[in-house]
Every structure is written in C-alpha cells, then in structure tokens.
Design a protein around this motif. Structure first.
Motif, PDB file in Angstrom:
ATOM      1  N   LYS A  18       0.841  -1.196   0.000  1.00 36.84           N
ATOM      2  CA  LYS A  18       0.000   0.000   0.000  1.00 36.84           C
ATOM      3  C   LYS A  18       0.875   1.243   0.000  1.00 36.84           C
ATOM      4  O   LYS A  18       1.989   1.245   0.509  1.00 36.84           O
ATOM      5  N   GLU A  19       0.350   2.312  -0.569  1.00 34.25           N
ATOM      6  CA  GLU A  19       1.109   3.548  -0.746  1.00 34.25           C
ATOM      7  C   GLU A  19       1.748   4.049   0.546  1.00 34.25           C
ATOM      8  O   GLU A  19       2.908   4.464   0.557  1.00 34.25           O
ATOM      9  N   ARG A  20       1.025   3.975   1.644  1.00 35.31           N
ATOM     10  CA  ARG A  20       1.515   4.547   2.898  1.00 35.31           C
ATOM     11  C   ARG A  20       2.581   3.701   3.596  1.00 35.31           C
ATOM     12  O   ARG A  20       3.199   4.170   4.545  1.00 35.31           O
ATOM     13  N   ILE A  21       2.782   2.484   3.135  1.00 39.49           N
ATOM     14  CA  ILE A  21       3.826   1.648   3.739  1.00 39.49           C
ATOM     15  C   ILE A  21       4.856   1.160   2.712  1.00 39.49           C
ATOM     16  O   ILE A  21       5.682   0.299   3.016  1.00 39.49           O
ATOM     17  N   GLN A  22       4.854   1.724   1.534  1.00 41.95           N
ATOM     18  CA  GLN A  22       5.833   1.328   0.511  1.00 41.95           C
ATOM     19  C   GLN A  22       7.261   1.694   0.893  1.00 41.95           C
ATOM     20  O   GLN A  22       8.208   1.095   0.396  1.00 41.95           O
ATOM     21  N   HIS A  23       7.412   2.678   1.741  1.00 43.52           N
ATOM     22  CA  HIS A  23       8.754   3.142   2.121  1.00 43.52           C
ATOM     23  C   HIS A  23       9.489   2.171   3.039  1.00 43.52           C
ATOM     24  O   HIS A  23      10.667   2.318   3.289  1.00 43.52           O
ATOM     25  N   GLN A  24       8.779   1.175   3.540  1.00 45.88           N
ATOM     26  CA  GLN A  24       9.404   0.214   4.441  1.00 45.88           C
ATOM     27  C   GLN A  24       9.158  -1.204   3.948  1.00 45.88           C
ATOM     28  O   GLN A  24       8.229  -1.468   3.202  1.00 45.88           O
ATOM     29  N   GLY A  25      10.030  -2.095   4.372  1.00 42.38           N
ATOM     30  CA  GLY A  25       9.858  -3.489   4.001  1.00 42.38           C
ATOM     31  C   GLY A  25      10.613  -4.372   4.966  1.00 42.38           C
ATOM     32  O   GLY A  25      11.342  -3.896   5.845  1.00 42.38           O
ATOM     33  N   SER A  26      10.430  -5.668   4.797  1.00 41.24           N
ATOM     34  CA  SER A  26      11.080  -6.615   5.699  1.00 41.24           C
ATOM     35  C   SER A  26      11.777  -7.700   4.895  1.00 41.24           C
ATOM     36  O   SER A  26      11.478  -7.907   3.716  1.00 41.24           O
ATOM     37  N   PHE A  27      12.688  -8.369   5.555  1.00 40.81           N
ATOM     38  CA  PHE A  27      13.434  -9.422   4.879  1.00 40.81           C
ATOM     39  C   PHE A  27      13.489 -10.674   5.729  1.00 40.81           C
ATOM     40  O   PHE A  27      13.314 -10.643   6.937  1.00 40.81           O
ATOM     41  N   GLY A  28      13.754 -11.765   5.038  1.00 40.75           N
ATOM     42  CA  GLY A  28      14.055 -13.031   5.669  1.00 40.75           C
ATOM     43  C   GLY A  28      15.400 -13.483   5.126  1.00 40.75           C
ATOM     44  O   GLY A  28      15.723 -13.228   3.959  1.00 40.75           O
ATOM     45  N   MET A  29      16.190 -14.114   5.962  1.00 34.76           N
ATOM     46  CA  MET A  29      17.525 -14.503   5.552  1.00 34.76           C
ATOM     47  C   MET A  29      17.882 -15.842   6.177  1.00 34.76           C
ATOM     48  O   MET A  29      17.503 -16.135   7.301  1.00 34.76           O
ATOM     49  N   SER A  30      18.630 -16.654   5.419  1.00 36.23           N
ATOM     50  CA  SER A  30      19.108 -17.928   5.954  1.00 36.23           C
ATOM     51  C   SER A  30      20.485 -18.233   5.376  1.00 36.23           C
ATOM     52  O   SER A  30      20.836 -17.778   4.296  1.00 36.23           O
ATOM     53  N   VAL A  31      21.236 -19.013   6.132  1.00 35.62           N
ATOM     54  CA  VAL A  31      22.555 -19.482   5.715  1.00 35.62           C
ATOM     55  C   VAL A  31      22.619 -20.956   6.090  1.00 35.62           C
ATOM     56  O   VAL A  31      22.192 -21.341   7.189  1.00 35.62           O
ATOM     57  N   THR A  32      23.159 -21.783   5.199  1.00 31.26           N
ATOM     58  CA  THR A  32      23.249 -23.208   5.510  1.00 31.26           C
ATOM     59  C   THR A  32      24.122 -23.424   6.745  1.00 31.26           C
ATOM     60  O   THR A  32      25.043 -22.662   7.014  1.00 31.26           O
ATOM     61  N   ASP A  33      23.785 -24.465   7.460  1.00 28.98           N
ATOM     62  CA  ASP A  33      24.433 -24.776   8.736  1.00 28.98           C
ATOM     63  C   ASP A  33      25.959 -24.796   8.621  1.00 28.98           C
ATOM     64  O   ASP A  33      26.667 -24.225   9.441  1.00 28.98           O
ATOM     65  N   LYS A  34      26.474 -25.414   7.584  1.00 29.02           N
ATOM     66  CA  LYS A  34      27.913 -25.567   7.376  1.00 29.02           C
ATOM     67  C   LYS A  34      28.640 -24.228   7.221  1.00 29.02           C
ATOM     68  O   LYS A  34      29.824 -24.118   7.512  1.00 29.02           O
ATOM     69  N   TYR A  35      27.913 -23.190   6.765  1.00 29.57           N
ATOM     70  CA  TYR A  35      28.549 -21.900   6.465  1.00 29.57           C
ATOM     71  C   TYR A  35      28.164 -20.779   7.431  1.00 29.57           C
ATOM     72  O   TYR A  35      28.493 -19.626   7.200  1.00 29.57           O
ATOM     73  N   ARG A  36      27.495 -21.121   8.521  1.00 30.66           N
ATOM     74  CA  ARG A  36      27.162 -20.103   9.509  1.00 30.66           C
ATOM     75  C   ARG A  36      28.417 -19.651  10.244  1.00 30.66           C
ATOM     76  O   ARG A  36      29.390 -20.384  10.334  1.00 30.66           O
ATOM     77  N   LYS A  37      28.375 -18.441  10.771  1.00 39.42           N
ATOM     78  CA  LYS A  37      29.476 -17.835  11.532  1.00 39.42           C
ATOM     79  C   LYS A  37      30.725 -17.613  10.686  1.00 39.42           C
ATOM     80  O   LYS A  37      31.831 -17.615  11.186  1.00 39.42           O
ATOM     81  N   GLN A  38      30.526 -17.430   9.367  1.00 35.47           N
ATOM     82  CA  GLN A  38      31.659 -17.205   8.472  1.00 35.47           C
ATOM     83  C   GLN A  38      31.533 -15.888   7.702  1.00 35.47           C
ATOM     84  O   GLN A  38      32.255 -15.660   6.744  1.00 35.47           O
TER      85      GLN A  38
END
Length: 184
Positions: free
Chosen positions: A93-113
């Motif tokens: 909607k026009e009044r909330i286009q200025h903001q958004g959200s994300f989801g993120m994942s990293v495979t277990d083997k490559y976390r903390k890198q």
C-alpha cells in the motif's frame, strides 16, 4: 528493480564467495536450498510439511522480486552452490511502501563465516540507493542471540517484542523481536 551486480566476499576461512541477484532460472536451485534449510534451521517459521512450493511458483516469485522496485532476492554462492538466501519486500500500500522486511538464511555448514553479514551489507547498500525504501525491518526469534547480535552490530535497533508469537509445541512458545534500520 531488484537487481544487484555480483559481488565477491571473503569467508572467515579465507575462501571467496559471491552474492548476486537470484534470477528466475535459479528457481530449482533455490527450492533445493530452501528444502535443506527448512530441515536444518531451528529459527524459521515454515515447517517441512508446509513447504510445498512448485518450481513454477518459485520462478514467478524470483521474477517478481527482479521486476519490482521494492523487492530484492539475493543468493550467496560458493563453488556454484547456494549457501545463503535473502529476500526483501516492501509494503503493497502507498503509505507503507517506504518500508519493508526481509528473511535470511545461511546453511548450517557456512554459519558464523560472514555470509549473513555480507548479504545484509548488499541489502542495505541496495536499500540506500533505492528511491522508495527508507526503512528495513525484520523479525527474529528472541532465542536467536547470534543473529540479534549481528543485526545490532550493523545498526538495527529493537522496536518491540511479540510475546509467545511462535508456537512450536503444545506448551512451548518463542517471542519474536521486531528490529529496524532507517536507510534515509
């Protein structure tokens, strides 16, 4: 447009990896990655039983992310394998286009890198250049202290907490913490 030029980064181990836009032709690889992540990651909302996206649906999702000014889907690749995925979408909607959200994942083997940090760096650089996006938001399980620490280091601030927002078993709940960072 949700496109970024491919960028190379260095893992803590010294190996380089690439972050690039996830394209519609990546749909099958992204689906395989998603199935793997859902089976191993403790802090995701989607369960294995609920994940039933077809290749065509994933292709359409990635095309939409590529075509829309307020969306972005990126992958982190190491030796042609997806090791991380991030998708961002803004309000419809026009009044909330200025903001958004994300989801993120990293495979277990490559976390903390440094993979997650690199993907966030790319997202925030894109958001700062984007003519629409002013605020990047996220929700994170309160128990996911490593992710919260990363978000805070990058500049995200806590905006609130949703008590017992996630129900994983009959009497087992998790809180969700809402965080945000202003890009303008």
């Amino acid at each position: 447009m949700g496109f970024i030029e491919p960028r190379s980064f260095i893992k803590k181990s010294g190996d380089s990896f690439t972050i690039r836009t996830a394209l519609p032709e990546d749909a099958e690889k992204v689906l395989s990655y998603s199935r793997k992540i859902i089976s191993e990651a403790p802090y995701l909302l989607t369960t294995e039983a609920e994940f039933n996206i077809t290749c065509e649906q994933e292709e359409q999702f990635l095309k939409q992310a590529y075509d829309d000014d307020g969306k972005l889907a990126i992958i982190a690749e190491y030796q042609s394998n997806i090791i991380g995925f991030l998708d961002f979408h803004n309000g419809h909607k026009e009044r909330i286009q200025h903001q958004g959200s994300f989801g993120m994942s990293v495979t277990d083997k490559y976390r903390k890198q440094g993979i997650g940090k690199a993907m966030l760096t790319v997202l925030l650089a894109w958001a700062k250049e984007n003519h629409v996006i002013e605020k990047v938001c996220l929700e994170v399980f309160a128990e996911n202290t490593e992710a919260i620490s990363l978000y805070k280091k990058i500049g995200f601030v806590e905006e609130g907490r949703k008590i017992k927002a996630i129900k994983v078993e009959a009497n087992k709940y998790y809180d969700l913490i809402s965080m945000a960072l202003f890009t303008k």
